[in-house]
Design a protein around this motif. Structure first.
Motif, PDB file in Angstrom:
ATOM      1  N   VAL A 295       3.157   3.901  -4.699  1.00 57.17           N
ATOM      2  CA  VAL A 295       1.701   4.102  -4.612  1.00 57.17           C
ATOM      3  C   VAL A 295       1.364   4.807  -3.301  1.00 57.17           C
ATOM      4  O   VAL A 295       0.541   5.737  -3.264  1.00 57.17           O
ATOM      5  N   ILE A 296       2.012   4.375  -2.221  1.00 56.61           N
ATOM      6  CA  ILE A 296       1.723   4.976  -0.916  1.00 56.61           C
ATOM      7  C   ILE A 296       2.137   6.447  -0.906  1.00 56.61           C
ATOM      8  O   ILE A 296       1.391   7.315  -0.421  1.00 56.61           O
ATOM      9  N   TYR A 297       3.310   6.742  -1.461  1.00 52.26           N
ATOM     10  CA  TYR A 297       3.761   8.142  -1.475  1.00 52.26           C
ATOM     11  C   TYR A 297       2.775   9.023  -2.254  1.00 52.26           C
ATOM     12  O   TYR A 297       2.407  10.100  -1.807  1.00 52.26           O
ATOM     13  N   LEU A 298       2.363   8.520  -3.429  1.00 52.74           N
ATOM     14  CA  LEU A 298       1.441   9.318  -4.251  1.00 52.74           C
ATOM     15  C   LEU A 298       0.102   9.494  -3.547  1.00 52.74           C
ATOM     16  O   LEU A 298      -0.470  10.590  -3.525  1.00 52.74           O
ATOM     17  N   ALA A 299      -0.376   8.394  -2.939  1.00 56.41           N
ATOM     18  CA  ALA A 299      -1.665   8.473  -2.233  1.00 56.41           C
ATOM     19  C   ALA A 299      -1.555   9.466  -1.071  1.00 56.41           C
ATOM     20  O   ALA A 299      -2.485  10.234  -0.802  1.00 56.41           O
ATOM     21  N   ALA A 300      -0.399   9.447  -0.374  1.00 58.17           N
ATOM     22  CA  ALA A 300      -0.234  10.343   0.773  1.00 58.17           C
ATOM     23  C   ALA A 300      -0.245  11.794   0.313  1.00 58.17           C
ATOM     24  O   ALA A 300      -0.849  12.661   0.963  1.00 58.17           O
ATOM     25  N   ILE A 301       0.396  12.056  -0.836  1.00 59.79           N
ATOM     26  CA  ILE A 301       0.415  13.446  -1.328  1.00 59.79           C
ATOM     27  C   ILE A 301      -1.002  13.874  -1.717  1.00 59.79           C
ATOM     28  O   ILE A 301      -1.442  14.978  -1.389  1.00 59.79           O
ATOM     29  N   ALA A 302      -1.733  12.946  -2.346  1.00 59.74           N
ATOM     30  CA  ALA A 302      -3.131  13.268  -2.683  1.00 59.74           C
ATOM     31  C   ALA A 302      -3.947  13.483  -1.413  1.00 59.74           C
ATOM     32  O   ALA A 302      -4.839  14.335  -1.360  1.00 59.74           O
TER      33      ALA A 302
END
Ligand code: GLN
Length: 589
Positions: A295-302
């Motif tokens: 979740v953190i990785y995806l949020a960071a990319i967003a």
């Protein structure tokens, strides 16, 4: 998983230069990361002004916005690693995102088409090499093809082929700009945004991992960080020579490509560590035990969209009208500027109020001393970080880059002087502080900060002195610039390593992480103000080159003299108040 207590394993394991051998792996990882970071930085302002043909004001502003965000995200990246990811995973993720950013910078499209606007019409500018090897710029006016020549008073002459002046346009009546592809500008800004996000994950957490190698009270900790600082500068030294070389020889893509490759080496070193880093920087245990990393990785990319939006806002913000005063100026600032200043101006007193309530008198006084030094810290980095912007443009425009007549270096490569002097001087400074300490004469932290401020100002004044010895083509020998970097590097060694350990010693223990964030916030604010100063040092350009080298030399000399005197003056003030600060510090030195 089982974790080996850092202190125990460090004591039992074989050592590297007397340090835990894991330091070697972290040293080389950070070396390659900084290789990428500074290799790219050596190109950035030139890429913006020459490839995208942004005028100085825009280039300086974007550079400042980039660097200030680079120093802002570590606060969030540090927090996420502490709470959820662990330092090691954060470092790996950051490495991939940064490498992607450098890689995407390779795709800059064709060079923007330079234009000139006068009489209300925008016309294309052509650049042609002349018999003397220099480029000249031409613009069409009706059927005539006229050479653009900047005059010493800031006006622009349009010159016929026979050398007579067809017309003279008053200062401001002739504006150089460019037609650039919105797609490639967007791609470039997204790349910078990715680097900003990736750096937030990488930079604070690799340092935390170094810290975790030493048990509380281990006397080797400061020396370990000094070795680590050498790694930073060894990496930057290599890429600041190589990336600009490749960019000139093969094109921008080659320089950025090498930065990306360096960053991938950093990733490989930590991903395939052969178990060497097992037990260090692992994910924290506790909480509900759920792994939130994806979740953190995806949020960071967003979240890459956030710096991108702030960049776009910086590009379109309309500067305040002259005479609108400080209030008007602040109101007209881009969102990033407003947010940074507001956070700093509200955050610093708020933390002090909290410390007054929550801490003892002694703790409060130590926090006051730390905050005062943090505020002075802004001045240092504001000037120091001109290296990547106005000083690189000065090197490009008003510097004779010949090295003893043997070969010439390029503007981006002048950034290498700082790293070179740090590698050379760091051991000497460490020995000097130790010798002074033995003699009971080591200056306290406020005095070291004051020396750094006077030094960073003196470096600029040294270069201004050099401008009096410019040749007939208004170029200054590169040695003056090298001298500035020598003085600046000595100043850096008085403030940068000292500042980090100062924070850990003066902070109330339970908010030391946040205070580290405030330290980086002060550097972020400095980078932003540094961008504004680079904008003040703007020179009129056409097609990425200044129109009059005399005007640019005078502009740089004027701005550098002002900031040099102001910084040295602020340093003297700090020197004067240092006895009071020392009293507030209760024996910390
Ligand atoms: N040159 C050092 C680094 O990149 C320190 C820079 C800074 O703290 N502003 O890590």
């Amino acid at each position: 998983m089982a974790t080996i207590p850092a202190a125990t394993s460090a004591a039992l394991a074989p050592t590297w230069f007397g340090h835990p051998r894991q330091l070697a792996r972290l040293f080389s990882t950070e070396l390659w990361e900084r290789f990428g970071f500074y290799g790219m930085r050596a190109l950035l302002v030139l890429y913006l002004t020459k490839h995208f043909v942004f005028e100085d004001r825009i280039g300086g502003g974007m550079y400042g916005a980039y660097m200030s965000m680079v120093y802002l995200t570590p606060f969030i990246g540090g927090l996420l690693a502490d709470r959820f990811l662990g330092s090691k995973r954060a470092v790996k993720f950051g490495a991939i995102v940064m490498a992607a950013g450098y890689f995407v910078l390779c795709f800059g499209g064709p060079q923007a088409t330079p234009t000139a606007t006068f009489d209300g019409t925008t016309r294309p500018v052509t650049i042609e090499a002349q018999a003397d090897g220099k480029d000249a710029r031409f613009v069409a006016d009706g059927t005539a093809r006229l050479r653009i020549k900047g005059n010493d008073d800031g006006s622009v002459a349009l010159v016929r082929p026979d050398g007579t002046t067809a017309r003279t346009l008053a200062k401001g009546a002739f504006v150089g700009d460019a037609v650039r592809s919105p797609l490639y500008v967007t791609v470039m800004l997204l790349a910078l945004s990715a680097i900003v996000v990736g750096n937030g994950f990488f930079k604070p957490n690799i340092s935390t991992m170094v810290g975790s190698l030493y048990a509380q009270g281990d006397k080797r900790r400061d020396a370990g960080f000094t070795i680590f600082y050498m790694g930073i500068n060894l990496g930057s030294l290599g890429s600041q020579i190589l990336c600009p070389f490749l960019a000139v020889a093969f094109g921008w893509w080659a320089g950025f490509g090498l930065a990306a490759a360096g960053m991938l080496v950093a990733f490989v070193l930590i991903q395939f560590d052969g178990g060497k880093l097992a037990g260090y920087g692992e994910a924290p245990v506790g909480g509900d035990g759920r792994d939130r990393s994806l979740v953190i990785y995806l949020a960071a990319i967003a979240a890459i969209a956030v710096p991108w939006l702030l960049f776009s806002n910086t590009l379109t913000a309309v500067p305040a009208a002259v005479g609108s005063g400080l209030g008007g100026y602040l109101l007209a600032l881009p969102i990033l500027g407003k947010a940074l200043f507001a956070t700093f101006v509200i955050g610093v007193p708020a933390i002090l109020v909290w410390s007054y309530r929550a801490g003892s008198t002694q703790e409060f006084q130590m926090m006051v001393a730390a905050m005062v030094l943090i505020v002075f810290n802004v001045t240092f980095w504001t000037l120091f970080e001109q290296a990547g912007s106005s000083l690189t443009l000065f090197a490009d425009r008003n510097t004779d880059m010949s090295i003893f007549g043997l070969f010439t270096i390029t503007a981006g490569q002048t950034q290498f002087f700082n790293a070179f002097f740090i590698v050379l001087l760091a051991p000497i400074f460490a020995a000097m502080w130790a010798a002074l300490a033995r003699a009971g004469r080591e200056p306290g932290i406020p005095v070291k900060f004051a020396i750094a401020l006077i030094g960073v100002g003196a470096g600029f004044l040294f270069l201004v002195w050099g401008t009096h010895f410019a040749d007939a083509g208004y170029k200054v020998a590169v040695w003056w610039l090298a001298g500035l970097y020598l003085i600046h590097s000595m100043a850096e060694l008085c403030i940068s390593p000292v500042g980090l350990s100062m924070i850990t010693k003066l902070s109330i223990a339970r908010i030391v992480g946040m205070m580290m964030g405030v330290w980086f916030l002060s550097i972020s604010v400095a980078q932003y103000i540094g961008g504004i100063i680079a904008q003040v040092a703007s020179v009129a350009t056409v097609g990425g080159e200044v129109t009059n080298l005399h005007v640019s030399l005078d502009t740089y000399a004027g701005v550098f003299q002002t900031i040099g005197l102001v910084a040295a003056g602020i340093g003297v003030v700090l020197l004067a108040v240092s006895p009071f600060l020392k009293r507030l510090m209760h024996g910390v030195d």
